[in-house]
Design an enzyme around this catalytic site. Structure first.
Site, PDB file in Angstrom:
ATOM      1  N   THR A 178      -6.785  -9.722  -6.054  1.00  0.00           N
ATOM      2  CA  THR A 178      -7.226  -9.305  -7.381  1.00  0.00           C
ATOM      3  C   THR A 178      -7.408 -10.495  -8.314  1.00  0.00           C
ATOM      4  O   THR A 178      -6.752 -11.531  -8.142  1.00  0.00           O
ATOM      5  CB  THR A 178      -6.182  -8.343  -7.975  1.00  0.00           C
ATOM      6  OG1 THR A 178      -6.496  -8.098  -9.345  1.00  0.00           O
ATOM      7  CG2 THR A 178      -4.764  -8.935  -7.926  1.00  0.00           C
ATOM      8  N   ASP A 179      -8.240 -10.309  -9.333  1.00  0.00           N
ATOM      9  CA  ASP A 179      -8.397 -11.369 -10.351  1.00  0.00           C
ATOM     10  C   ASP A 179      -7.152 -11.501 -11.222  1.00  0.00           C
ATOM     11  O   ASP A 179      -7.008 -12.487 -11.955  1.00  0.00           O
ATOM     12  CB  ASP A 179      -9.639 -11.092 -11.217  1.00  0.00           C
ATOM     13  CG  ASP A 179      -9.594  -9.783 -11.986  1.00  0.00           C
ATOM     14  OD1 ASP A 179      -8.649  -8.990 -11.798  1.00  0.00           O
ATOM     15  OD2 ASP A 179     -10.518  -9.537 -12.787  1.00  0.00           O
ATOM     16  N   GLU A 180      -6.242 -10.527 -11.150  1.00  0.00           N
ATOM     17  CA  GLU A 180      -5.064 -10.580 -12.019  1.00  0.00           C
ATOM     18  C   GLU A 180      -4.130 -11.736 -11.680  1.00  0.00           C
ATOM     19  O   GLU A 180      -3.247 -12.074 -12.466  1.00  0.00           O
ATOM     20  CB  GLU A 180      -4.286  -9.261 -11.946  1.00  0.00           C
ATOM     21  CG  GLU A 180      -5.114  -8.095 -12.412  1.00  0.00           C
ATOM     22  CD  GLU A 180      -4.282  -6.852 -12.665  1.00  0.00           C
ATOM     23  OE1 GLU A 180      -3.057  -6.946 -12.798  1.00  0.00           O
ATOM     24  OE2 GLU A 180      -4.891  -5.775 -12.722  1.00  0.00           O
ATOM     25  N   TYR A 194       3.297  -6.519 -10.423  1.00  0.00           N
ATOM     26  CA  TYR A 194       2.169  -6.280  -9.508  1.00  0.00           C
ATOM     27  C   TYR A 194       1.413  -7.574  -9.238  1.00  0.00           C
ATOM     28  O   TYR A 194       1.262  -8.000  -8.085  1.00  0.00           O
ATOM     29  CB  TYR A 194       1.213  -5.217 -10.082  1.00  0.00           C
ATOM     30  CG  TYR A 194      -0.138  -5.229  -9.393  1.00  0.00           C
ATOM     31  CD1 TYR A 194      -0.256  -4.869  -8.055  1.00  0.00           C
ATOM     32  CD2 TYR A 194      -1.288  -5.639 -10.075  1.00  0.00           C
ATOM     33  CE1 TYR A 194      -1.493  -4.922  -7.411  1.00  0.00           C
ATOM     34  CE2 TYR A 194      -2.517  -5.691  -9.438  1.00  0.00           C
ATOM     35  CZ  TYR A 194      -2.617  -5.334  -8.103  1.00  0.00           C
ATOM     36  OH  TYR A 194      -3.834  -5.398  -7.464  1.00  0.00           O
ATOM     37  N   LYS A 207       0.950  -9.946  -5.767  1.00  0.00           N
ATOM     38  CA  LYS A 207      -0.360 -10.232  -5.160  1.00  0.00           C
ATOM     39  C   LYS A 207      -0.569 -11.743  -5.080  1.00  0.00           C
ATOM     40  O   LYS A 207      -1.068 -12.267  -4.075  1.00  0.00           O
ATOM     41  CB  LYS A 207      -1.491  -9.585  -5.970  1.00  0.00           C
ATOM     42  CG  LYS A 207      -1.541  -8.070  -5.918  1.00  0.00           C
ATOM     43  CD  LYS A 207      -1.793  -7.508  -4.528  1.00  0.00           C
ATOM     44  CE  LYS A 207      -3.178  -7.808  -4.016  1.00  0.00           C
ATOM     45  NZ  LYS A 207      -3.424  -7.121  -2.700  1.00  0.00           N
TER      46      LYS A 207
HETATM   47  P1  NAD Z   1      -4.555   2.239  -3.864  1.00  0.00           P
HETATM   48  O1  NAD Z   1      -3.225   2.255  -4.521  1.00  0.00           O
HETATM   49  O2  NAD Z   1      -5.572   3.274  -4.227  1.00  0.00           O
HETATM   50  O3  NAD Z   1      -4.382   2.312  -2.274  1.00  0.00           O
HETATM   51  C1  NAD Z   1      -3.369   1.618  -1.613  1.00  0.00           C
HETATM   52  C2  NAD Z   1      -3.238   2.195  -0.197  1.00  0.00           C
HETATM   53  O4  NAD Z   1      -2.224   1.438   0.499  1.00  0.00           O
HETATM   54  C3  NAD Z   1      -2.780   3.654  -0.173  1.00  0.00           C
HETATM   55  O5  NAD Z   1      -3.534   4.381   0.774  1.00  0.00           O
HETATM   56  C4  NAD Z   1      -1.316   3.569   0.245  1.00  0.00           C
HETATM   57  O6  NAD Z   1      -0.872   4.716   0.958  1.00  0.00           O
HETATM   58  C5  NAD Z   1      -1.337   2.336   1.143  1.00  0.00           C
HETATM   59  N1  NAD Z   1      -0.024   1.697   1.252  1.00  0.00           N
HETATM   60  C6  NAD Z   1       0.853   1.424   0.247  1.00  0.00           C
HETATM   61  N2  NAD Z   1       1.962   0.835   0.743  1.00  0.00           N
HETATM   62  C7  NAD Z   1       1.766   0.710   2.091  1.00  0.00           C
HETATM   63  C8  NAD Z   1       2.546   0.166   3.140  1.00  0.00           C
HETATM   64  N3  NAD Z   1       3.755  -0.368   2.920  1.00  0.00           N
HETATM   65  N4  NAD Z   1       2.039   0.207   4.395  1.00  0.00           N
HETATM   66  C9  NAD Z   1       0.823   0.753   4.642  1.00  0.00           C
HETATM   67  N5  NAD Z   1       0.049   1.289   3.678  1.00  0.00           N
HETATM   68  C10 NAD Z   1       0.513   1.262   2.407  1.00  0.00           C
HETATM   69  O7  NAD Z   1      -5.132   0.765  -4.114  1.00  0.00           O
HETATM   70  P2  NAD Z   1      -6.630   0.265  -4.297  1.00  0.00           P
HETATM   71  O8  NAD Z   1      -6.990   0.335  -5.717  1.00  0.00           O
HETATM   72  O9  NAD Z   1      -7.476   0.900  -3.281  1.00  0.00           O
HETATM   73  O10 NAD Z   1      -6.451  -1.285  -3.949  1.00  0.00           O
HETATM   74  C11 NAD Z   1      -6.638  -1.763  -2.619  1.00  0.00           C
HETATM   75  C12 NAD Z   1      -6.460  -3.269  -2.606  1.00  0.00           C
HETATM   76  O11 NAD Z   1      -7.413  -3.874  -3.468  1.00  0.00           O
HETATM   77  C13 NAD Z   1      -5.096  -3.744  -3.102  1.00  0.00           C
HETATM   78  O12 NAD Z   1      -4.682  -4.834  -2.303  1.00  0.00           O
HETATM   79  C14 NAD Z   1      -5.352  -4.188  -4.529  1.00  0.00           C
HETATM   80  O13 NAD Z   1      -4.446  -5.192  -4.921  1.00  0.00           O
HETATM   81  C15 NAD Z   1      -6.756  -4.722  -4.413  1.00  0.00           C
HETATM   82  N6  NAD Z   1      -7.579  -4.691  -5.637  1.00  0.00           N
HETATM   83  C16 NAD Z   1      -7.738  -3.518  -6.337  1.00  0.00           C
HETATM   84  C17 NAD Z   1      -8.560  -3.493  -7.462  1.00  0.00           C
HETATM   85  C18 NAD Z   1      -8.792  -2.221  -8.254  1.00  0.00           C
HETATM   86  O14 NAD Z   1      -9.455  -2.258  -9.275  1.00  0.00           O
HETATM   87  N7  NAD Z   1      -8.296  -1.070  -7.813  1.00  0.00           N
HETATM   88  C19 NAD Z   1      -9.193  -4.666  -7.889  1.00  0.00           C
HETATM   89  C20 NAD Z   1      -9.007  -5.840  -7.146  1.00  0.00           C
HETATM   90  C21 NAD Z   1      -8.210  -5.832  -6.023  1.00  0.00           C
HETATM   91  O1  TDX Z   2      -4.141   5.565 -19.720  1.00  0.00           O
HETATM   92  C1  TDX Z   2      -4.474   4.372 -19.761  1.00  0.00           C
HETATM   93  N1  TDX Z   2      -4.940   3.834 -20.917  1.00  0.00           N
HETATM   94  C2  TDX Z   2      -5.323   2.532 -21.022  1.00  0.00           C
HETATM   95  O2  TDX Z   2      -5.742   2.091 -22.115  1.00  0.00           O
HETATM   96  C3  TDX Z   2      -4.406   3.513 -18.589  1.00  0.00           C
HETATM   97  C4  TDX Z   2      -3.903   4.075 -17.284  1.00  0.00           C
HETATM   98  C5  TDX Z   2      -4.811   2.213 -18.709  1.00  0.00           C
HETATM   99  N2  TDX Z   2      -5.254   1.724 -19.903  1.00  0.00           N
HETATM  100  C6  TDX Z   2      -5.741   0.337 -19.985  1.00  0.00           C
HETATM  101  C7  TDX Z   2      -4.890  -0.737 -19.351  1.00  0.00           C
HETATM  102  C8  TDX Z   2      -5.916  -1.758 -18.928  1.00  0.00           C
HETATM  103  O3  TDX Z   2      -6.265  -2.597 -20.011  1.00  0.00           O
HETATM  104  O4  TDX Z   2      -6.971   0.304 -19.237  1.00  0.00           O
HETATM  105  C9  TDX Z   2      -7.143  -0.929 -18.546  1.00  0.00           C
HETATM  106  C10 TDX Z   2      -7.260  -0.661 -17.058  1.00  0.00           C
HETATM  107  O5  TDX Z   2      -6.003  -0.168 -16.613  1.00  0.00           O
HETATM  108  P1  TDX Z   2      -5.698   0.154 -15.062  1.00  0.00           P
HETATM  109  O6  TDX Z   2      -6.669   1.149 -14.559  1.00  0.00           O
HETATM  110  O7  TDX Z   2      -4.249   0.438 -14.950  1.00  0.00           O
HETATM  111  O8  TDX Z   2      -6.104  -1.221 -14.370  1.00  0.00           O
HETATM  112  P2  TDX Z   2      -5.549  -2.735 -14.501  1.00  0.00           P
HETATM  113  O9  TDX Z   2      -4.168  -2.790 -14.994  1.00  0.00           O
HETATM  114  O10 TDX Z   2      -6.617  -3.509 -15.240  1.00  0.00           O
HETATM  115  O11 TDX Z   2      -5.557  -3.155 -12.932  1.00  0.00           O
HETATM  116  C11 TDX Z   2      -6.629  -2.726 -12.071  1.00  0.00           C
HETATM  117  O12 TDX Z   2      -7.529  -3.782 -11.798  1.00  0.00           O
HETATM  118  C12 TDX Z   2      -7.053  -4.865 -11.042  1.00  0.00           C
HETATM  119  C13 TDX Z   2      -6.066  -2.204 -10.735  1.00  0.00           C
HETATM  120  O13 TDX Z   2      -5.161  -1.137 -10.992  1.00  0.00           O
HETATM  121  C14 TDX Z   2      -5.394  -3.309  -9.960  1.00  0.00           C
HETATM  122  O14 TDX Z   2      -4.967  -2.816  -8.694  1.00  0.00           O
HETATM  123  C15 TDX Z   2      -6.396  -4.414  -9.749  1.00  0.00           C
HETATM  124  O15 TDX Z   2      -5.764  -5.518  -9.159  1.00  0.00           O
END
Ligand code: NAD
Ligand code: TDX
Length: 331
Positions: free
Chosen positions: A119-121, A146, A150
């Site tokens: 992630t960019d975080e 988190y 990562k």
């Molecule tokens: P998500 O939470 O929707 O899915 C995570 C999945 O991993 C789930 O299916 C969960 O059951 C599985 N999991 C959790 N713990 C586990 C374990 N110990 N063993 C096996 N499986 C396990 O997450 P997502 O949003 O799909 O993110 C996927 C990946 O992308 C992550 O590595 C996250 O850091 C990265 N990422 C997400 C975003 C975003 O915006 N969502 C952005 C950048 C990077």
């Molecule tokens: O109810 C809400 N109200 C609100 O203002 C929630 C749930 C979030 N927020 C804000 C927090 C953040 O500024 O919205 C923005 C996005 O929040 P999230 O969806 O929780 O995402 P963020 O914390 O930015 O992280 C996401 O992007 C990077 C993913 O969850 C991560 O897994 C990924 O690494």
């Protein structure tokens, strides 16, 4: 090609598996997923050439057997929600750090190609008026449990490449949106609130900026890196989609025909990162990737349509998720 996809029943992993099956007739997919609250076996039902194994990426015995049978490992599994990491960081350390370590040891033993999804975080946050964006050379500076786990997992990958010659690449992507995202995340939470006639909930003033990318564009970039990326290198993935949280909520209110001020400000997130922004020049120039979803408004409208059409998918998780937000003061 035998592909092991960890976390393939979560949001991005599900989209990756579905896209892979659709576009790559040579791929045999095994998904390793613990099916935590964030994973859903229904997402993979009926897909050809996909096998789901329920198991933990931190379980060395399970991981070893599956990696031994794979040509490629794509590691999505993680605890992914910042708010949850503030309530209980412990599964984040186990899954994100120990889980990645366990996979790295297995790919090292078996000589299997590995792609690490991050992630960019990990880069921390930017000021709203900072002209610089995150690039591959930006120093790590994570803020939350988190993002720090990562970051730790990324550093393990870099060390395993250098010390043991593991054939790995890393990608760091910005905020994804699209179908199958859990209702705890910002966009699905507000969409499903609006379906229920509930006002969206914005943390603090709502000035925080996220750099939105459609999940299919993220996954196309992951494939580009797997196929054309240089071993040992990191690629940032982003689609120039910077929007403040207020802008996103107002766009959603517009889609639902509601007034632009029809939302609530709620308690802010502790340590809330202000702004993320990605410079994806390297991915575009070296690997020839470009996003297909260039209109955020169109992508958002299609995502809203998906949640409207798939209420049976998200409804079971909605009440418990809102209960967690009430307990944490974000309702
Ligand atoms: P998500 O939470 O929707 O899915 C995570 C999945 O991993 C789930 O299916 C969960 O059951 C599985 N999991 C959790 N713990 C586990 C374990 N110990 N063993 C096996 N499986 C396990 O997450 P997502 O949003 O799909 O993110 C996927 C990946 O992308 C992550 O590595 C996250 O850091 C990265 N990422 C997400 C975003 C975003 O915006 N969502 C952005 C950048 C990077
Ligand atoms: O109810 C809400 N109200 C609100 O203002 C929630 C749930 C979030 N927020 C804000 C927090 C953040 O500024 O919205 C923005 C996005 O929040 P999230 O969806 O929780 O995402 P963020 O914390 O930015 O992280 C996401 O992007 C990077 C993913 O969850 C991560 O897994 C990924 O690494």
């Amino acid at each position: 090609m035998r592909v092991l996809v960890t976390g393939g029943a979560g949001f991005i992993g599900t989209n990756f598996v579905r896209q892979t099956v659709r576009e790559r007739p040579d791929a045999q997919v095994t998904v390793l997923d613990l099916l935590t609250y964030a994973g859903d076996a229904r997402n993979l039902e009926g897909l050809d050439r996909v096998r789901l194994v329920r198991g933990d990426v931190a379980d060395a015995a399970v991981v070893d057997g599956l990696v031994a049978d794979a040509d490629l490992v794509v590691h999505f599994a993680a605890e992914s929600h910042n708010d949850n990491s503030l309530t209980d960081p412990s599964p984040f350390v186990r899954t994100n750090v120990v889980g990645t370590f366990t996979l790295l040891e297995a790919v090292r033993r078996h000589g299997v190609r590995y792609h690490h999804v991050s992630t960019d975080e990990v880069y921390g946050d930017l000021e709203l008026d900072d002209p610089a964006r995150f690039a591959e050379s930006t120093p790590y500076n994570p803020s939350s449990p988190y993002s720090s786990t990562k970051a730790g997992s990324d550093l393990l990958v870099r060390a395993w490449v250098r010390s043991f010659g593991v054939a790995a690449t890393i990608s760091n992507c910005s905020n994804n949106y699209g179908p199958y995202q859990h209702v705890e995340k910002f966009i699905p939470r507000q969409v499903t609130n609006l379906v229920d006639g509930v006002r969206p909930k914005v943390y603090g003033a709502g000035a925080n900026v996220r750099d939105w990318i459609h999940v299919e564009d993220h996954n196309a970039a992951v494939w580009a890196i797997i196929e054309r990326g240089q071993i040992g290198e990191t690629y940032l993935i982003g689609a120039d989609g910077e929007k403040s949280n207020l802008e996103v909520v107002r766009a959603l209110l517009g889609i639902f025909g509601r007034d632009g001020d029809d939302f609530d400000h709620v308690t802010d997130r502790a340590g809330h990162d202000l702004r993320y922004a990605i410079d994806s020049t390297r991915l575009r120039t070296e690997l020839g990737w470009a996003p297909r979803f260039t209109s955020f408004d169109d992508g958002l409208a299609a995502t809203v349509d998906w949640y409207r059409a798939n209420e049976d998918w998200w409804r079971p998780a909605k009440a418990a998720t809102e209960e967690r937000y009430r307990a944490a003061g974000h309702a």
